[in-house]
Design a protein around this motif. Sequence first.
Motif, PDB file in Angstrom:
ATOM      1  N   GLN A 164       0.849  -1.187   0.000  1.00  0.00           N
ATOM      2  CA  GLN A 164       0.000   0.000   0.000  1.00  0.00           C
ATOM      3  C   GLN A 164       0.889   1.244   0.000  1.00  0.00           C
ATOM      4  O   GLN A 164       1.995   1.229   0.541  1.00  0.00           O
ATOM      5  CB  GLN A 164      -0.929  -0.003   1.216  1.00  0.00           C
ATOM      6  N   ARG A 165       0.373   2.324  -0.584  1.00  0.00           N
ATOM      7  CA  ARG A 165       1.215   3.495  -0.801  1.00  0.00           C
ATOM      8  C   ARG A 165       0.481   4.763  -0.403  1.00  0.00           C
ATOM      9  O   ARG A 165      -0.686   4.962  -0.723  1.00  0.00           O
ATOM     10  CB  ARG A 165       1.634   3.572  -2.270  1.00  0.00           C
ATOM     11  N   LEU A 166       1.226   5.626   0.311  1.00  0.00           N
ATOM     12  CA  LEU A 166       0.765   6.939   0.731  1.00  0.00           C
ATOM     13  C   LEU A 166       1.616   7.988   0.043  1.00  0.00           C
ATOM     14  O   LEU A 166       2.842   7.840  -0.053  1.00  0.00           O
ATOM     15  CB  LEU A 166       0.905   7.075   2.257  1.00  0.00           C
ATOM     16  N   LEU A 167       0.986   9.055  -0.430  1.00  0.00           N
ATOM     17  CA  LEU A 167       1.707  10.161  -1.049  1.00  0.00           C
ATOM     18  C   LEU A 167       1.299  11.451  -0.347  1.00  0.00           C
ATOM     19  O   LEU A 167       0.110  11.767  -0.260  1.00  0.00           O
ATOM     20  CB  LEU A 167       1.375  10.244  -2.540  1.00  0.00           C
ATOM     21  N   ILE A 168       2.303  12.188   0.172  1.00  0.00           N
ATOM     22  CA  ILE A 168       2.057  13.459   0.856  1.00  0.00           C
ATOM     23  C   ILE A 168       2.689  14.554   0.001  1.00  0.00           C
ATOM     24  O   ILE A 168       3.908  14.562  -0.205  1.00  0.00           O
ATOM     25  CB  ILE A 168       2.647  13.478   2.282  1.00  0.00           C
ATOM     26  N   MET A 169       1.866  15.501  -0.467  1.00  0.00           N
ATOM     27  CA  MET A 169       2.292  16.450  -1.487  1.00  0.00           C
ATOM     28  C   MET A 169       2.766  17.792  -0.947  1.00  0.00           C
ATOM     29  O   MET A 169       3.275  18.613  -1.718  1.00  0.00           O
ATOM     30  CB  MET A 169       1.137  16.702  -2.469  1.00  0.00           C
ATOM     31  N   GLY A 170       2.614  18.073   0.343  1.00  0.00           N
ATOM     32  CA  GLY A 170       2.913  19.430   0.796  1.00  0.00           C
ATOM     33  C   GLY A 170       2.015  20.421   0.078  1.00  0.00           C
ATOM     34  O   GLY A 170       0.819  20.192  -0.074  1.00  0.00           O
ATOM     35  N   ASP A 171       2.615  21.520  -0.392  1.00  0.00           N
ATOM     36  CA  ASP A 171       1.851  22.500  -1.175  1.00  0.00           C
ATOM     37  C   ASP A 171       2.252  22.479  -2.644  1.00  0.00           C
ATOM     38  O   ASP A 171       2.009  23.446  -3.380  1.00  0.00           O
ATOM     39  CB  ASP A 171       2.056  23.911  -0.609  1.00  0.00           C
ATOM     40  N   HIS A 195      -1.653  21.226  -1.262  1.00  0.00           N
ATOM     41  CA  HIS A 195      -2.126  22.576  -0.952  1.00  0.00           C
ATOM     42  C   HIS A 195      -3.553  22.579  -0.419  1.00  0.00           C
ATOM     43  O   HIS A 195      -4.365  23.423  -0.779  1.00  0.00           O
ATOM     44  CB  HIS A 195      -2.005  23.473  -2.187  1.00  0.00           C
ATOM     45  N   HIS A 196      -3.857  21.589   0.443  1.00  0.00           N
ATOM     46  CA  HIS A 196      -5.134  21.548   1.164  1.00  0.00           C
ATOM     47  C   HIS A 196      -6.352  21.432   0.244  1.00  0.00           C
ATOM     48  O   HIS A 196      -7.476  21.749   0.650  1.00  0.00           O
ATOM     49  CB  HIS A 196      -5.293  22.788   2.056  1.00  0.00           C
ATOM     50  N   ASN A 223     -12.397  27.972   6.453  1.00  0.00           N
ATOM     51  CA  ASN A 223     -11.171  28.737   6.209  1.00  0.00           C
ATOM     52  C   ASN A 223     -11.380  29.764   5.102  1.00  0.00           C
ATOM     53  O   ASN A 223     -12.210  29.581   4.206  1.00  0.00           O
ATOM     54  CB  ASN A 223     -10.009  27.796   5.875  1.00  0.00           C
ATOM     55  N   ALA A 224     -10.621  30.842   5.176  1.00  0.00           N
ATOM     56  CA  ALA A 224     -10.794  31.974   4.267  1.00  0.00           C
ATOM     57  C   ALA A 224     -10.377  31.656   2.835  1.00  0.00           C
ATOM     58  O   ALA A 224     -10.729  32.400   1.914  1.00  0.00           O
ATOM     59  CB  ALA A 224      -9.984  33.167   4.785  1.00  0.00           C
ATOM     60  N   HIS A 225      -9.656  30.559   2.621  1.00  0.00           N
ATOM     61  CA  HIS A 225      -9.154  30.224   1.281  1.00  0.00           C
ATOM     62  C   HIS A 225     -10.135  29.362   0.483  1.00  0.00           C
ATOM     63  O   HIS A 225      -9.907  29.121  -0.706  1.00  0.00           O
ATOM     64  CB  HIS A 225      -7.814  29.492   1.401  1.00  0.00           C
ATOM     65  N   GLY A 226     -11.181  28.880   1.130  1.00  0.00           N
ATOM     66  CA  GLY A 226     -12.121  28.015   0.427  1.00  0.00           C
ATOM     67  C   GLY A 226     -11.595  26.624   0.156  1.00  0.00           C
ATOM     68  O   GLY A 226     -12.057  25.951  -0.768  1.00  0.00           O
ATOM     69  N   HIS A 227     -10.621  26.151   0.943  1.00  0.00           N
ATOM     70  CA  HIS A 227     -10.075  24.804   0.774  1.00  0.00           C
ATOM     71  C   HIS A 227     -10.968  23.772   1.469  1.00  0.00           C
ATOM     72  O   HIS A 227     -11.451  24.037   2.567  1.00  0.00           O
ATOM     73  CB  HIS A 227      -8.682  24.715   1.394  1.00  0.00           C
TER      74      HIS A 227
END
Length: 262
Positions: A164-171, A195-196, A223-227
């Motif tokens: 199984q594989r996990l990918l974490i992209m940061g921003d 980027h959320h 949140n103010a960014h609409g994410h």
Amino acid sequence: MPGLARSVRVWASLSLIALALTWQPSTIPPGRVVVTVHDVGQGQLVELRSATQRMLFDTGPRYGSGFAPAATLWPPGRRFDDVIVSHSDRDHAGGVATLRDMHHVGRWWGPPNMAVGVATHACRQGVAWRRDEVSYRFLSPRSGDSALSDNDRSCVLSVTAGGQRLLIMGDAGTTIERRLLRDAERPLTVLIAGHHGSRTSSSPAFVARVRPRHVIFSAGRDNAHGHPHPEVVRRFRRAGSCLWNTAVDGALRFTLGEAPLR
């Protein structure tokens, strides 16, 4: 305890002594990693624990009041083998000072030549290690990425356990996603969305290629960014992904390498 018969007190005391002598804390077997995406509001903090390793990807935010959620998650003196700071934005690096002052960190990672508040090892593409039968590999940034935006210089981490594989992209945004398309490994079990869940990430081509079974948006409620952006949410739904959002679901925990994923 006052008010209880002597025989009951003796029985309860003996039971507690037996429990203390025989109880052992649960252990994580080799080949598995327990992943917790903490609910830190508008930011990101991911904890990964295997049999003998505890690490973090990002440190959560520091708010204008000075409060950092990282200060409340563990008792002082916790040992972290590795802490990866994906980039210098305050919602990802805001807890660095708290971790540095309250806990013990064996090794810090960060993008090459980017100040994140501590001295770091560079999270360059191709740097990899294996521990407890779990594989870790940085997919980005490259050595020559210094001209890119801070977001696109984010550390991108791939974690593989038991197939199984996990990918974490940061921003990291669509520019980096296009690069990763050439070497994208499938199937992708869990994606922590870039980027959320912003429109600057999770492009149609990337989503169609990796088709993650689960997608996690690390975002703050209202949140103010609409994410995450509604367009991105629809894109993953069309791909058949199961969607999770810390703003709604709170902290999320799963075990990678355990079938079925839970």
